[in-house]
Design an enzyme around this catalytic site. Structure first.
Site, PDB file in Angstrom:
ATOM      1  N   HIS A 353      52.742   0.054 -22.467  1.00  0.00           N
ATOM      2  CA  HIS A 353      50.775  -0.072 -22.601  1.00  0.00           C
ATOM      3  C   HIS A 353      50.161   1.596 -22.117  1.00  0.00           C
ATOM      4  CE1 HIS A 353      49.745  -3.712 -23.049  1.00  0.00           C
ATOM      5  NE2 HIS A 353      50.390  -4.439 -23.097  1.00  0.00           N
ATOM      6  N   LYS A 540      35.989   1.550 -15.557  1.00  0.00           N
ATOM      7  CA  LYS A 540      37.219   1.833 -15.557  1.00  0.00           C
ATOM      8  C   LYS A 540      37.790   1.076 -14.629  1.00  0.00           C
ATOM      9  CE  LYS A 540      36.719   4.153 -18.992  1.00  0.00           C
ATOM     10  NZ  LYS A 540      37.777   3.619 -20.091  1.00  0.00           N
ATOM     11  N   ARG A 541      39.060   1.414 -15.137  1.00  0.00           N
ATOM     12  CA  ARG A 541      40.243   2.126 -13.412  1.00  0.00           C
ATOM     13  C   ARG A 541      39.927   3.329 -13.111  1.00  0.00           C
ATOM     14  NH1 ARG A 541      45.687   3.199 -13.902  1.00  0.00           N
ATOM     15  NH2 ARG A 541      45.631   3.350 -15.888  1.00  0.00           N
ATOM     16  N   LYS A 546      41.288   9.358 -17.148  1.00  0.00           N
ATOM     17  CA  LYS A 546      40.032   8.629 -17.271  1.00  0.00           C
ATOM     18  C   LYS A 546      39.136   9.983 -16.891  1.00  0.00           C
ATOM     19  CE  LYS A 546      42.451   3.959 -16.797  1.00  0.00           C
ATOM     20  NZ  LYS A 546      41.999   3.627 -18.397  1.00  0.00           N
ATOM     21  N   THR A 648      40.113  -0.899 -23.997  1.00  0.00           N
ATOM     22  CA  THR A 648      39.476  -2.422 -23.932  1.00  0.00           C
ATOM     23  C   THR A 648      37.858  -2.571 -23.848  1.00  0.00           C
ATOM     24  OG1 THR A 648      40.092  -3.570 -22.345  1.00  0.00           O
ATOM     25  CG2 THR A 648      41.351  -3.774 -24.664  1.00  0.00           C
ATOM     26  N   LYS A 652      34.020  -3.207 -26.105  1.00  0.00           N
ATOM     27  CA  LYS A 652      33.360  -4.193 -25.775  1.00  0.00           C
ATOM     28  C   LYS A 652      31.715  -3.605 -25.619  1.00  0.00           C
ATOM     29  CE  LYS A 652      36.832  -6.084 -22.712  1.00  0.00           C
ATOM     30  NZ  LYS A 652      37.534  -6.016 -21.643  1.00  0.00           N
TER      31      LYS A 652
END
Length: 799
Positions: A353, A540-541, A546, A648, A652
């Site tokens: 992952h 998100k995390r 990110k 993901t 969504k």
């Protein structure tokens, strides 16, 4: 008796038997639990029939091992999949109870941190729907990750005690308790012609299983998530207690139960590393014992084990399944090494992952020697045999063999173990899988090219569309029928409605209503937002790659532009952030604090706040995401290209009609292929450009030569009037051994330009809603049903 009359009678019966009250007298928690028990009973009846079918047909079983399962709330999903949602709404309404109010009694089962755990939850739903004989395995964390509070702009972590109410979904299986052994020393002796290792002086811990049942949609099939809880076999040392040594009397009991106390203890110290290792071995050992015992009971032999079972390890956390299988096959079933290894390497598959080095787990050799001596011996032997094979293949190539070795420099490399032993290795997006083959696991891919494959991630579309956005679901059903509920390819039929003005108008009204719903929730948390402004969302995390910080830099650039041109025509936006930072991740927590400082700073400036509102949403979780996704208009997917394996959340947002501004990273690449680059806002360096760019990159020179970047960083350096210094954030971008590691400044202007394109399109509602419709139509390929179908056909061989 009608279905609804029967349902009401079942609910009333549960209330009387379990809580001693009538429907009219029940409190919200009692009523929730009674209704949940009714749903659980229905699932349990199906599960019994499913288990009988599996045993009768000897169906090959899939075992999905993951340290995280981010389930969220279960009530709505279970009612929907069982086909009982409308009946439940009507029965409750007749009793004067709103289903939405009842749902608030259920806590999130936060058994995960982010995408890894949510993906596992989505896949269980898809496995059940596709009729697979599948079981998930993890730990019954007492507190999950943590509950996030924001106090004076800073993240505070509190225990997340979900079991007080959430245990209603769990079925204890006390007759299937397993014993897991730690420490001790290995005694080797010959018995029945075999060298028989025996562990002595060990500390036993009991693994108690609790089953959460997952029903499929439109099928009688039920999958199980088995969660293991750690218990001491000795509740209390009475001799110590009677002598007044109370704490010592409870020590063994406490040390055992801490294993399943909390997800992801901080591993910056040796105690944290030891606890994480114990957690991983705990659920892996219990799971393997469970699978083997049931197989022997059904088949009487282990010769057909690999034909009957496939074990999918979700990232490297469950990688100890490999030596644990070897231990049981050899030490308890008297197999030879070669026979045991042949079975293991036929039944274990590995999903990677991430390519981040810190996530490719490595454990100090000493931890295995001290905590798991027999597992250490097996790992050592696996490495010795593997390196001998490599030497025969690549004689004299010390560097290659060193890179591929499972043990090196006093470390156990769990990713190397997983690749060496797994019969299939997959990434989770096309780009990510290519990076694995060409960079991360290049040596292995050259040795075993057929071992590597790709399965792009997918989401549970019935949950993330049908359950949380019923108005959009109704529109889709009117336009293309309800085939998309079980056939993701049917989403494509919606593309022909993108040019239908009435459909675009309906999309706009649905989005507006969803924005109103989210705004109403935000008011309860003290945030008032303008629902006519664009909802620009990044949830998100919290991790530097990110690039939530890049979003903040752009917001501050916009702030300065407004200050320079107060009469300008700026598109109003509400910037919504939601994220949790690991407790020990200092820079991530600083970025959260910065977001809150910027939010307060802008709120205090009326000339700017009429165009910009920044909101950090506390305690981001599945339940909150279910409110956010339908309301979002712009989805921020801005990670450094080549760092995000898939994502993901991007899927969504796309399925709920948000447009994406993002890099060509992870699944963004395939989303772009699905809808075309003219229906997204792509910016930044590509993954194949990042390496060469870094070789000549100097962020300090960029700062010196670029007035816009310098103005934004100087603003951060100066602070926001709250007495908090963000000098460390600026320094991380400009100086040090690896400044601006994730290329925020390098992509800054490309990102700002992309946001200008966003503004231009948003001012044209017809164009925006046309793009939205096309994104919805292209989202079907990102459903979990499709992804699990690919696993089932191409890896597990069960369809």
């Amino acid at each position: 008796m009608t279905h609804r009359e029967q349902l009401r009678e079942e609910i009333e019966s549960k209330l009387r038997r379990h809580y001693g009250c009538e429907l009219a007298e029940a409190g919200r928690v009692e009523l929730f639990r009674a209704c949940a028990l009714v749903l659980r009973d229905r699932l349990a009846a199906r599960a019994v029939r499913e288990q009988e079918r599996r045993e009768r047909t000897h169906a090959r079983q899939v075992h999905y091992l993951s340290l995280e399962f981010l389930m969220g709330r279960s009530f709505l999903n279970n009612a929907f999949n069982l086909g009982m949602l409308e009946d439940m709404k009507e029965v409750l309404a007749a009793a004067g109870v709103s289903l939405n109010d009842l749902l608030e009694a259920e806590p999130d089962a936060g058994l995960g941190n982010g995408g890894l755990g949510r993906l596992a939850a989505c896949y269980l739903d898809a496995m059940a729907t596709l009729g697979l004989a599948a079981t998930g395995y993890s730990i019954r964390y007492e507190h999950g990750l943590f509950k996030q509070l924001i106090v004076e702009g800073q993240q505070i972590e509190l225990p997340d005690s979900w079991l007080d109410v959430g245990d209603v979904w769990l079925l204890p299986r006390m007759d299937e308790v397993r014993e897991v052994r730690y420490g001790g020393h290995v005694i080797e002796e010959w018995k029945y012609g075999y060298m028989q290792p025996r562990l002595e002086g060990y500390t036993p811990v009991l693994a108690v299983p609790y089953d959460m049942l997952i029903g499929g949609y439109g099928t009688e099939n039920v999958c199980t998530l088995r969660l293991w809880s750690a218990k001491s076999p000795v509740e209390l040392d009475l001799n110590l207690f009677s002598r007044g040594e109370y704490l010592k009397a409870l020590e063994q009991h406490a040390m055992a139960e801490v294993i399943s106390k909390i997800l992801y203890p901080d591993d910056k110290h040796i105690e944290g590393k030891s606890l994480r290792l114990k957690q991983q071995y705990f659920f892996v050992s219990a799971t393997v014992q469970d699978i083997i015992a049931k197989h022997k009971e059904l088949h009487g032999t282990l010769e057909n084990f690999a034909d009957c079972h496939v074990i999918q390890i979700n990232d490297t956390h469950p990688a100890m399944v490999i030596p644990e299988l070897m231990r049981i096959f050899m030490d308890e079933e008297y197999m030879s090494w070669d026979d045991a290894w042949a079975i293991v390497t036929r039944c274990v598959a590995y999903t990677n992952h991430t390519i981040l080095p810190e996530a490719l787990e490595q454990w100090p050799q000493s931890l295995f020697e001290n905590n798991l001596p027999r597992i250490w011996a097996i790992l050592h032997e696996i490495n010795e045999r593997f390196c001998r094979e490599l030497w025969q293949k690549y004689p004299g190539d010390f560097l290659r063999i060193s890179r591929m070795a499972i043990l090196a420099d006093g470390q156990v490399r769990m990713a190397n173990l997983s690749v060496a032993a797994g019969f299939r290795v997959n990434g989770v997006s096309a780009l990510h899988s290519e990076i694995l083959r060409k960079r991360t696991f290049r040596d292995y891919a050259e040795l075993w090219p057929d071992k590597f494959t790709n399965v792009t991630n997918g989401i549970a579309h019935r949950r993330w569309l049908c359950e949380c956005n019923p108005a959009l679901t109704e529109l889709l059903t009117e336009c293309i029928g309800d085939g998309f509920l079980t056939d993701p390819a049917a989403f494509l039929d919606f593309a022909k409605y993108a040019d239908d003005a009435s459909v675009r108008e309906r999309l706009a009204k649905i989005k507006h209503a969803n924005k109103e719903r989210l705004a109403k929730f935000l008011r309860t948390t003290g945030h008032v937002v303008d629902i006519d402004a664009m909802f620009d969302v990044q949830v998100k995390r919290l991790h530097e790659y990110k690039r939530q910080l890049l979003n903040v830099l752009r917001i501050l650039d916009l702030y300065l532009r407004i200050k320079d041109n107060p009469g300008g025509d700026f598109q109003p936006r509400v910037f919504l952030f939601g994220a949790k930072a690991f407790p020990g991740y200092y820079m991530a927590k600083q970025i959260i604090r910065l977001i809150n400082s910027v939010a307060a700073f802008i709120d205090a400036d009326p000339a700017v706040s009429r165009f910009i509102r920044v909101v950090f949403m506390e305690n981001y979780r599945v339940t909150l995401a279910e409110k956010i996704m339908p309301a979002a208009e712009l989805s921020e997917q801005i990670s450094t290209a080549g760092k995000e394996a898939s994502g993901t959340g991007n899927m969504k947002f796309m399925m709920n009609g948000a447009l994406t501004v993002g890099t060509l990273d992870g699944a963004n690449v395939e989303m772009c292929e699905a809808v075309g680059e003219d229906n997204m806002f792509i910016f930044g360096l590509r993954a194949d450009e990042v390496g060469a760019y870094k070789e000549r990159y100097s962020p300090s020179k960029l700062y010196a030569s670029d007035p816009s970047i310098r103005a934004v960083l100087d603003l951060i350096e100066h602070g926001f009037g709250d007495g908090v210094s963000y000098h460390d954030i600026v320094q991380s971008l400009l100086v040090g051994a690896n400044p601006d590691e994730y290329l925020l400044l390098a992509d800054f202007h490309s990102y700002v330009d992309a946001q200008s394109r966003v503004d231009a399109v948003y001012r044209d509602p017809a164009r925006w809603n046309r793009m939205s419709a096309l994104n919805i139509a292209g989202s079907g390929r990102f459903c979990a049903d499709r992804a699990v179908g690919e696993y089932a056909r191409n890896i597990w061989r069960v369809l």
